[in-house]
Design a protein around this motif. Structure first.
Motif, short mmCIF file in Angstrom:
data_model
loop_
_atom_site.label_atom_id
_atom_site.label_comp_id
_atom_site.label_asym_id
_atom_site.label_seq_id
_atom_site.Cartn_x
_atom_site.Cartn_y
_atom_site.Cartn_z
N ASN A 182 8.19 12.26 -16.77
CA ASN A 182 6.99 13.01 -17.20
C ASN A 182 5.86 12.95 -16.18
O ASN A 182 4.68 12.82 -16.52
CB ASN A 182 6.50 12.48 -18.55
N LEU A 183 6.23 13.01 -14.91
CA LEU A 183 5.23 13.04 -13.84
C LEU A 183 4.97 14.50 -13.48
O LEU A 183 5.90 15.26 -13.22
CB LEU A 183 5.74 12.29 -12.60
N ILE A 184 3.71 14.89 -13.50
CA ILE A 184 3.35 16.27 -13.19
C ILE A 184 2.53 16.27 -11.90
O ILE A 184 1.31 16.10 -11.91
CB ILE A 184 2.54 16.91 -14.34
N PRO A 185 3.19 16.39 -10.76
CA PRO A 185 2.51 16.26 -9.47
C PRO A 185 1.72 17.50 -9.08
O PRO A 185 1.87 18.57 -9.67
CB PRO A 185 3.67 16.02 -8.50
N ARG A 186 0.92 17.35 -8.04
CA ARG A 186 0.23 18.48 -7.43
C ARG A 186 1.20 19.18 -6.47
O ARG A 186 2.12 18.56 -5.92
CB ARG A 186 -0.98 17.98 -6.63
N VAL A 229 0.87 -1.18 0.00
CA VAL A 229 0.00 0.00 0.00
C VAL A 229 0.90 1.22 0.00
O VAL A 229 1.77 1.36 0.87
CB VAL A 229 -0.92 0.01 1.23
N VAL A 230 0.72 2.10 -0.98
CA VAL A 230 1.54 3.31 -1.08
C VAL A 230 0.69 4.50 -0.68
O VAL A 230 -0.37 4.75 -1.27
CB VAL A 230 2.08 3.51 -2.51
N GLY A 231 1.14 5.23 0.33
CA GLY A 231 0.45 6.46 0.72
C GLY A 231 0.75 7.55 -0.29
O GLY A 231 1.91 7.90 -0.50
N VAL A 232 -0.30 8.08 -0.93
CA VAL A 232 -0.10 9.03 -2.03
C VAL A 232 -0.93 10.29 -1.79
O VAL A 232 -2.16 10.24 -1.73
CB VAL A 232 -0.52 8.41 -3.39
N SER A 233 -0.24 11.41 -1.65
CA SER A 233 -0.93 12.69 -1.50
C SER A 233 -1.19 13.34 -2.85
O SER A 233 -2.10 14.15 -3.00
CB SER A 233 -0.09 13.64 -0.64
N ILE A 242 -1.26 -0.97 -4.30
CA ILE A 242 -2.49 -0.22 -4.00
C ILE A 242 -2.10 1.19 -3.60
O ILE A 242 -1.19 1.39 -2.78
CB ILE A 242 -3.28 -0.89 -2.86
N ALA A 243 -2.79 2.17 -4.16
CA ALA A 243 -2.57 3.57 -3.77
C ALA A 243 -3.64 3.98 -2.77
O ALA A 243 -4.82 3.74 -2.99
CB ALA A 243 -2.61 4.48 -4.99
N ALA A 244 -3.22 4.59 -1.67
CA ALA A 244 -4.16 5.05 -0.64
C ALA A 244 -4.04 6.56 -0.49
O ALA A 244 -2.95 7.09 -0.23
CB ALA A 244 -3.86 4.36 0.69
N HIS A 245 -5.17 7.26 -0.66
CA HIS A 245 -5.15 8.73 -0.61
C HIS A 245 -6.19 9.23 0.37
O HIS A 245 -7.32 8.72 0.44
CB HIS A 245 -5.46 9.30 -2.01
#
Length: 465
Positions: free
Chosen positions: A183-187, A22-26, A50-53
């Protein structure tokens, strides 16, 4: 960058094959890069990712847009998404916490739920080397000690698995470069740029100075963290051995320890022993405990006064009485009294132990008299006998003394810890007169004589005996 992280993962055994991660993703650069990195390893290591937000609902439309962004990214990349919206402000008010602590508690509770739902083995979080520098400096400023000074651990137990932080070997600059190259464009969370929080002030003002002196300062701090943790784990094992000698009783929300035994242990183990007790009582969720709290605790134990008290965060109370110290979430005034009938032939059980009653026509030859056994002339007693806790103004008539003695004075003379007095059993005759304070003294009531025809023998067994 991949080579650096892979070496770090191998060194600390962070990512075994065939596990659910599980990856914590903001949605920010760090967590987005970590999700991308772990996803790349999915086939090679046979991972389930799994992504957890969490939308903490603290930044209005901006945080709602973060939620949509992460959900859309996961849909595009074929990653299972778990998201939740939590009213952290309401939780903060209800539990009287700071916004940062409230957000953290809500976030980690959700992560634990996701791990349980998917039988996750690993929670991967994107703390990086610059975070480590900030944390270690911040804790030094606040007066942390022991493992607290070591900052963020690379790996620790969590829920039904472990938390890993594979990016602690990287700087923020390296993560930003990784995002650009892939090419990742994050918040971008604008609250990271405000000087409202200490962490941000360290990040924006102190960290740049350190990096000018040594661009790899994050690696030096990480190395120092690992060395400190190795030392602390060794000292903790020594401390556990000593605490087994110091602790008298240990319950779910209460620990009683021997003051004399604690203060005769080496001072470094005294401090760590206090921390171990806190870890147990707070169930691993220890609030901000600093060297100030530790010194206050040790001063309380070492001063010459026979009693004293100390308040710790989240309602934990500390009080001393003679050679005992109690740490508990229940105050002394919370102790609840009891009253129950004592059978002449049988057993009555209560919080501190039990009393056994037996009746004989002649005095048993095997009987060994001590402070936990009394013999009475049954015909001189009024039944039923009762076992109860003390009442205001309790007194008893003692053999060889004129008048009466207050039970309060008896407890003081016998140096009974204040926290034990309200739960101490008192055996009372049917007319209300005190017959016996088990383990301490009996009254002159119903003493046997040569004319006694029935002997009542009462045995007291403490719960810890």
């Amino acid at each position: 960058m991949r080579q650096v992280v892979n070496s770090f993962i191998k060194k600390h055994s962070l990512l075994p094959s065939g596990v659910t991660v599980v990856v914590g993703v903001s949605g920010g650069p760090d967590s987005l890069a970590l999700l991308h990195f772990v996803k790349e390893k999915e086939k090679q290591l046979k991972l389930k990712v799994i992504a957890a937000h969490v939308d903490h609902m603290l930044r209005g439309d901006e945080s709602a847009e973060d939620y949509i962004f992460v959900e859309n990214f996961c849909r595009k990349e074929g990653i299972l998404f778990e998201g939740v919206k939590i009213n952290v402000r309401q939780y903060q008010i209800e539990h009287q916490l700071s916004s940062q602590v409230a957000a953290r508690e809500c976030r980690y509770r959700f992560f634990a739920d996701v791990m349980k739902k998917h039988q996750g083995h690993i929670l991967a979080l994107a703390h990086h080397g610059d975070d480590q520098v900030e944390t270690m400096i911040m804790r030094q400023i606040r007066g942390a000690q022991g493992t607290g000074l070591a900052g963020i651990p690379v790996k620790r137990s969590f829920s039904e698995g472990v938390i890993i932080r594979p990016f602690l070997c990287l700087s923020k600059e390296e993560i930003n470069h990784y995002c650009q190259m892939n090419n990742l464009i994050p918040r971008i969370d604008k609250s990271n740029f405000t000087s409202k929080y200490m962490r941000n002030r360290i990040r924006n003002e102190i960290l740049p100075i350190l990096k000018r002196e040594n661009p790899s300062v994050h690696l030096r701090f990480q190395q120092q963290s690992e060395l400190m943790l190795d030392d602390e784990h060794f000292l903790e094992r020594l401390t556990e051995q000593e605490m087994n000698k110091v602790i008298i009783t240990k319950e779910a929300k209460r620990v009683v320890l021997s003051i004399s035994k604690l203060i005769h242990t080496p001072i470094p183990l005294q401090r760590r022993g206090f921390q171990l007790i806190l870890n147990y009582l707070y169930e691993g969720n220890v609030p901000e405990i600093t060297t100030v709290h530790i010194e206050q605790f040790l001063l309380l134990l070492k001063n010459d006064r026979p009693s004293g008290a100390l308040d710790l965060p989240s309602g934990l109370k500390v009080w001393k009485s003679y050679d005992q110290c109690v740490l508990s979430f229940e105050s002394e005034k919370d102790a609840k009294g009891y009253e129950c009938q004592l059978p002449l032939r049988g057993i009555v059980t209560f919080k501190k132990g039990k009393i056994i009653g037996e009746v004989f026509n002649s005095l048993p030859d095997h009987l060994q008299l001590n402070k936990n056994v009394i013999i009475c002339d049954l015909e001189k007693l009024t039944v039923p006998l009762l076992v109860r806790t003390r009442l205001q103004g309790d007194c008893m008539s003692l053999q060889g003394m004129r008048g009466t003695k207050k039970i309060k004075e008896l407890f003081i003379n016998k140096k009974i810890h204040r926290s034990d007095r309200d739960n101490w059993p008192i055996v009372v005759n049917g007319d209300g007169e005190i017959l016996w304070v088990p383990g301490l003294r009996r009254s002159k009531l119903a003493l046997p004589s040569v004319d006694t025809r029935e002997f009542l023998v009462l045995y007291y067994k403490d719960v810890h005996s």
